[in-house]
Write a protein that holds these residues in place. Structure first.
Motif, short mmCIF file in Angstrom:
data_model
loop_
_atom_site.label_atom_id
_atom_site.label_comp_id
_atom_site.label_asym_id
_atom_site.label_seq_id
_atom_site.Cartn_x
_atom_site.Cartn_y
_atom_site.Cartn_z
N ASN A 67 79.94 15.29 39.75
CA ASN A 67 79.60 13.98 40.30
C ASN A 67 78.21 13.64 39.78
O ASN A 67 77.56 14.50 39.16
N PRO A 68 77.73 12.44 40.00
CA PRO A 68 76.43 12.08 39.45
C PRO A 68 75.29 13.02 39.87
O PRO A 68 74.33 13.20 39.13
N ASN A 69 75.41 13.65 41.04
CA ASN A 69 74.35 14.54 41.52
C ASN A 69 74.44 15.95 40.94
O ASN A 69 73.44 16.65 40.89
N THR A 70 75.64 16.40 40.52
CA THR A 70 75.80 17.77 40.05
C THR A 70 75.91 17.90 38.53
O THR A 70 75.84 19.00 38.00
N LEU A 71 76.06 16.78 37.84
CA LEU A 71 76.32 16.83 36.41
C LEU A 71 75.25 17.60 35.64
O LEU A 71 75.57 18.48 34.83
N LYS A 72 73.98 17.31 35.89
CA LYS A 72 72.90 17.97 35.14
C LYS A 72 72.87 19.48 35.38
O LYS A 72 72.54 20.24 34.48
N SER A 73 73.21 19.93 36.57
CA SER A 73 73.19 21.37 36.85
C SER A 73 74.42 22.08 36.28
O SER A 73 74.37 23.29 36.01
N ILE A 74 75.51 21.36 36.03
CA ILE A 74 76.73 21.95 35.48
C ILE A 74 76.67 22.10 33.97
O ILE A 74 77.20 23.06 33.40
N LEU A 75 75.99 21.17 33.29
CA LEU A 75 76.00 21.14 31.83
C LEU A 75 75.51 22.41 31.13
O LEU A 75 76.13 22.83 30.15
N PRO A 76 74.43 23.06 31.58
CA PRO A 76 74.01 24.29 30.87
C PRO A 76 75.10 25.35 30.84
O PRO A 76 75.30 26.01 29.81
N ASN A 77 75.84 25.52 31.93
CA ASN A 77 76.93 26.49 31.98
C ASN A 77 78.05 26.11 31.01
O ASN A 77 78.63 26.96 30.33
N ILE A 78 78.38 24.82 30.94
CA ILE A 78 79.43 24.34 30.03
C ILE A 78 79.01 24.58 28.58
O ILE A 78 79.81 25.05 27.76
N ILE A 79 77.77 24.27 28.25
CA ILE A 79 77.28 24.47 26.88
C ILE A 79 77.29 25.95 26.52
O ILE A 79 77.68 26.32 25.40
N THR A 80 76.91 26.81 27.45
CA THR A 80 76.97 28.25 27.22
C THR A 80 78.40 28.70 26.96
O THR A 80 78.66 29.46 26.02
N LYS A 81 79.34 28.23 27.76
CA LYS A 81 80.75 28.62 27.59
C LYS A 81 81.30 28.17 26.24
O LYS A 81 81.93 28.95 25.53
N ILE A 82 81.05 26.92 25.89
CA ILE A 82 81.66 26.39 24.66
C ILE A 82 81.03 27.01 23.42
O ILE A 82 81.65 27.06 22.37
N ASN A 111 77.64 9.57 24.33
CA ASN A 111 77.70 9.95 22.91
C ASN A 111 76.85 11.17 22.62
O ASN A 111 77.26 12.05 21.86
N SER A 112 75.67 11.26 23.22
CA SER A 112 74.81 12.44 23.03
C SER A 112 75.47 13.69 23.57
O SER A 112 75.41 14.76 22.95
N LEU A 113 76.11 13.56 24.73
CA LEU A 113 76.81 14.71 25.32
C LEU A 113 77.94 15.19 24.42
O LEU A 113 78.08 16.39 24.17
N ILE A 114 78.73 14.27 23.91
CA ILE A 114 79.83 14.64 23.01
C ILE A 114 79.29 15.32 21.76
O ILE A 114 79.83 16.33 21.30
N MET A 115 78.21 14.79 21.20
CA MET A 115 77.61 15.38 20.00
C MET A 115 77.07 16.79 20.30
O MET A 115 77.23 17.70 19.50
N LEU A 116 76.42 16.96 21.44
CA LEU A 116 75.87 18.26 21.82
C LEU A 116 76.99 19.29 22.01
O LEU A 116 76.91 20.41 21.51
N LEU A 117 78.04 18.91 22.70
CA LEU A 117 79.17 19.82 22.89
C LEU A 117 79.84 20.14 21.56
O LEU A 117 80.21 21.29 21.30
N SER A 118 79.97 19.16 20.72
CA SER A 118 80.60 19.35 19.41
C SER A 118 79.78 20.30 18.55
O SER A 118 80.34 21.17 17.87
#
Length: 172
Positions: A67-82, A111-118
């Motif tokens: 959700n808008p409040n948790t997105l920033k805290s979730i992203l580092p874990n997602i980037i580590t996984k991918i 767009n920045s998020l998609i590029m970072l994940l990619s």
């Protein structure tokens, strides 16, 4: 759709105009992979079907409902996984993610998020799938808000439609 059409190390954009067709497509796609699937459910439709038991037999999936409040805290874990293990990462959907930023221009962040994940998926040969509800306007696919979808290099694009009561998936 054949699993071989969804390509690791690139962005796979799935355009749809019927959310129920998207659910059917995504469910079949997840079942076709033998590696872990991380599902970021921004519009909550898929997780609703999953939690209610209408989608079953998916044992290789982790559903995350940011959700808008948790997105920033979730992203580092997602980037580590991918970047560290081969996974399928599904972002569902661009439209839901953009709704997090009602008073801002969300396109830059999305767009920045998609590029970072990619960029990070290349380290692990992961697969990135991004869904997006669209409509045709003057022969081009646009968001329901009328805004154009930015073009990326090295992107596989697919359109999901229904024809004669069958799901039709076309590479575009």
């Amino acid at each position: 759709m054949r699993k071989s059409e969804i390509v690791p190390n690139t962005r796979n954009l799935i355009f749809y105009n019927d959310a129920f067709l998207k659910i059917d497509f995504v469910t079949k796609t997840i079942k076709s992979f033998n590696i872990p699937v991380v599902y970021l459910d921004f519009d909550l439709l898929f997780s609703g079907y999953f939690e209610s038991g209408q989608i079953n037999e998916l044992s290789n999936i982790e559903i995350i409902r940011p959700n808008p409040n948790t997105l920033k805290s979730i992203l580092p874990n997602i980037i580590t996984k991918i970047s560290s293990q081969e996974i399928v990462l599904i972002l569902d959907s661009i439209n839901g993610l953009q709704s997090f930023f009602q008073n801002e221009n969300p396109a830059r962040f999305v767009n920045s998020l998609i590029m970072l994940l990619s960029a990070n998926q290349k380290f692990s040969q992961s697969t990135l799938i991004v869904t997006c509800m669209t409509q045709k306007k003057e022969g081009k696919l646009v968001l329901p808000t009328g805004k154009h979808i930015l073009e990326f290099e090295n992107v596989n694009k697919f359109s999901i439609t229904e024809k004669n009561e069958k799901v039709e998936i076309k590479k575009i």
